[in-house]
Design a protein around this motif. Structure first.
Motif, PDB file in Angstrom:
ATOM      1  N   ARG A  34      61.095  54.854  32.984  1.00 26.45           N
ATOM      2  CA  ARG A  34      61.669  53.999  31.925  1.00 26.45           C
ATOM      3  C   ARG A  34      61.752  54.400  30.627  1.00 26.45           C
ATOM      4  NH1 ARG A  34      64.383  49.480  34.533  1.00 26.45           N
ATOM      5  NH2 ARG A  34      63.835  49.207  36.513  1.00 26.45           N
ATOM      6  N   GLY A  35      62.692  54.530  30.016  1.00 27.12           N
ATOM      7  CA  GLY A  35      62.789  54.841  28.457  1.00 27.12           C
ATOM      8  C   GLY A  35      62.745  56.243  28.054  1.00 27.12           C
ATOM      9  N   ASP A  36      62.968  57.176  29.158  1.00 26.22           N
ATOM     10  CA  ASP A  36      62.999  58.459  28.918  1.00 26.22           C
ATOM     11  C   ASP A  36      64.360  58.823  29.007  1.00 26.22           C
ATOM     12  OD1 ASP A  36      60.424  59.285  27.646  1.00 26.22           O
ATOM     13  OD2 ASP A  36      59.611  59.747  29.779  1.00 26.22           O
ATOM     14  N   ALA A  37      64.778  60.146  28.687  1.00 25.60           N
ATOM     15  CA  ALA A  37      66.173  60.590  28.802  1.00 25.60           C
ATOM     16  C   ALA A  37      66.583  60.412  30.113  1.00 25.60           C
ATOM     17  CB  ALA A  37      66.046  62.243  28.324  1.00 25.60           C
ATOM     18  N   ALA A  38      66.189  60.802  31.087  1.00 26.51           N
ATOM     19  CA  ALA A  38      66.716  60.724  32.524  1.00 26.51           C
ATOM     20  C   ALA A  38      67.516  59.247  32.884  1.00 26.51           C
ATOM     21  CB  ALA A  38      65.821  61.203  33.658  1.00 26.51           C
ATOM     22  N   HIS A  39      66.291  58.140  32.402  1.00 26.30           N
ATOM     23  CA  HIS A  39      66.407  57.110  32.790  1.00 26.30           C
ATOM     24  C   HIS A  39      67.749  56.674  31.898  1.00 26.30           C
ATOM     25  CE1 HIS A  39      66.172  52.564  32.708  1.00 26.30           C
ATOM     26  NE2 HIS A  39      65.883  52.733  33.974  1.00 26.30           N
ATOM     27  N   ALA A  40      67.859  56.817  30.642  1.00 32.65           N
ATOM     28  CA  ALA A  40      68.836  56.377  29.952  1.00 32.65           C
ATOM     29  C   ALA A  40      70.165  57.200  30.120  1.00 32.65           C
ATOM     30  CB  ALA A  40      68.614  56.984  28.387  1.00 32.65           C
ATOM     31  N   ALA A  41      70.119  58.378  30.927  1.00 33.89           N
ATOM     32  CA  ALA A  41      71.365  59.035  31.392  1.00 33.89           C
ATOM     33  C   ALA A  41      72.075  58.487  32.617  1.00 33.89           C
ATOM     34  CB  ALA A  41      71.105  60.491  31.346  1.00 33.89           C
ATOM     35  N   GLY A  42      71.029  57.644  33.586  1.00 31.93           N
ATOM     36  CA  GLY A  42      71.397  56.890  34.647  1.00 31.93           C
ATOM     37  C   GLY A  42      70.927  57.486  35.936  1.00 31.93           C
ATOM     38  N   LEU A  43      70.052  58.623  35.648  1.00 27.32           N
ATOM     39  CA  LEU A  43      69.379  59.346  36.929  1.00 27.32           C
ATOM     40  C   LEU A  43      68.275  58.139  37.505  1.00 27.32           C
ATOM     41  CD1 LEU A  43      68.422  63.023  36.016  1.00 27.32           C
ATOM     42  CD2 LEU A  43      69.897  62.194  37.784  1.00 27.32           C
ATOM     43  N   ARG A  44      68.197  58.048  39.055  1.00 24.75           N
ATOM     44  CA  ARG A  44      67.402  57.281  39.462  1.00 24.75           C
ATOM     45  C   ARG A  44      66.669  57.807  40.449  1.00 24.75           C
ATOM     46  NH1 ARG A  44      68.325  55.121  35.478  1.00 24.75           N
ATOM     47  NH2 ARG A  44      69.451  53.300  34.874  1.00 24.75           N
ATOM     48  N   ALA A  45      65.572  57.297  41.010  1.00 25.74           N
ATOM     49  CA  ALA A  45      64.843  57.862  42.490  1.00 25.74           C
ATOM     50  C   ALA A  45      66.241  58.055  43.435  1.00 25.74           C
ATOM     51  CB  ALA A  45      63.896  56.805  42.660  1.00 25.74           C
ATOM     52  N   ARG A  46      65.853  58.951  44.197  1.00 25.01           N
ATOM     53  CA  ARG A  46      66.738  59.326  45.552  1.00 25.01           C
ATOM     54  C   ARG A  46      67.959  59.789  45.047  1.00 25.01           C
ATOM     55  NH1 ARG A  46      65.915  53.612  47.182  1.00 25.01           N
ATOM     56  NH2 ARG A  46      63.724  53.523  47.976  1.00 25.01           N
ATOM     57  N   ASP A  47      68.275  60.340  43.899  1.00 29.46           N
ATOM     58  CA  ASP A  47      69.335  60.964  43.227  1.00 29.46           C
ATOM     59  C   ASP A  47      69.012  62.599  43.593  1.00 29.46           C
ATOM     60  OD1 ASP A  47      71.021  58.993  42.477  1.00 29.46           O
ATOM     61  OD2 ASP A  47      70.612  59.356  40.528  1.00 29.46           O
ATOM     62  N   VAL A  48      70.115  63.341  43.914  1.00 24.61           N
ATOM     63  CA  VAL A  48      69.899  64.604  43.903  1.00 24.61           C
ATOM     64  C   VAL A  48      70.566  65.629  42.844  1.00 24.61           C
ATOM     65  CG1 VAL A  48      70.279  66.523  45.434  1.00 24.61           C
ATOM     66  CG2 VAL A  48      69.751  64.651  46.661  1.00 24.61           C
ATOM     67  N   ILE A  49      69.924  66.326  42.182  1.00 26.59           N
ATOM     68  CA  ILE A  49      70.615  66.981  41.130  1.00 26.59           C
ATOM     69  C   ILE A  49      71.076  68.380  41.782  1.00 26.59           C
ATOM     70  CG2 ILE A  49      70.240  68.334  38.955  1.00 26.59           C
ATOM     71  CD1 ILE A  49      67.953  66.618  38.508  1.00 26.59           C
ATOM     72  N   CYS A  50      72.759  68.511  41.780  1.00 27.08           N
ATOM     73  CA  CYS A  50      73.163  69.583  42.622  1.00 27.08           C
ATOM     74  C   CYS A  50      73.298  70.859  41.585  1.00 27.08           C
ATOM     75  CB  CYS A  50      74.402  69.313  42.733  1.00 27.08           C
ATOM     76  SG  CYS A  50      74.563  67.703  44.153  1.00 27.08           S
TER      77      CYS A  50
END
Length: 108
Positions: A34-50
């Motif tokens: 929380r509070g870092d770039a990925a969280h602010a962008a909407g990435l969440r645990a269990r996502d897959v970056i394709c």
């Protein structure tokens, strides 16, 4: 279902994600700080970056290198992401790779 996520490393110092290699293509997101770039962008645990900036994600270490370079150069990354709840079990069995977190050894 895929979605576009822009991880803004211009405004943030850290991506703040922990990733794992997965067999189904892409790279799994195990944790998001929380509070870092990925969280602010909407990435969440269990996502897959394709893919990142149109380039397929085939190796977790390559993704780590891309995120580290983006943080160093202060640029944004355009990531195609899909949600994958079934990936969690595979993630728990795979080696974990941290992205965007500096680890400081304990002082003696």
């Amino acid at each position: 279902r895929e979605r576009l996520v822009v991880v803004d490393l211009v405004a943030f110092e850290h991506a703040g994600i922990t990733i794992v290699p997965i067999e189904s293509g892409g790279v799994g997101v195990r944790r998001v700080a929380r509070g870092d770039a990925a969280h602010a962008a909407g990435l969440r645990a269990r996502d897959v970056i394709c893919d990142i900036n149109g380039m397929p994600c085939r190796h977790a270490m390559g993704v780590v290198d891309i995120f580290d370079a983006a943080a160093r150069d202060r640029v944004a990354l355009r990531c195609t992401v899909r949600s994958a709840t079934r990936v969690l079990g595979a993630m728990q069995r795979m080696r974990v790779l941290g992205v965007g977190r500096r680890v400081t050894p304990p002082s003696r």
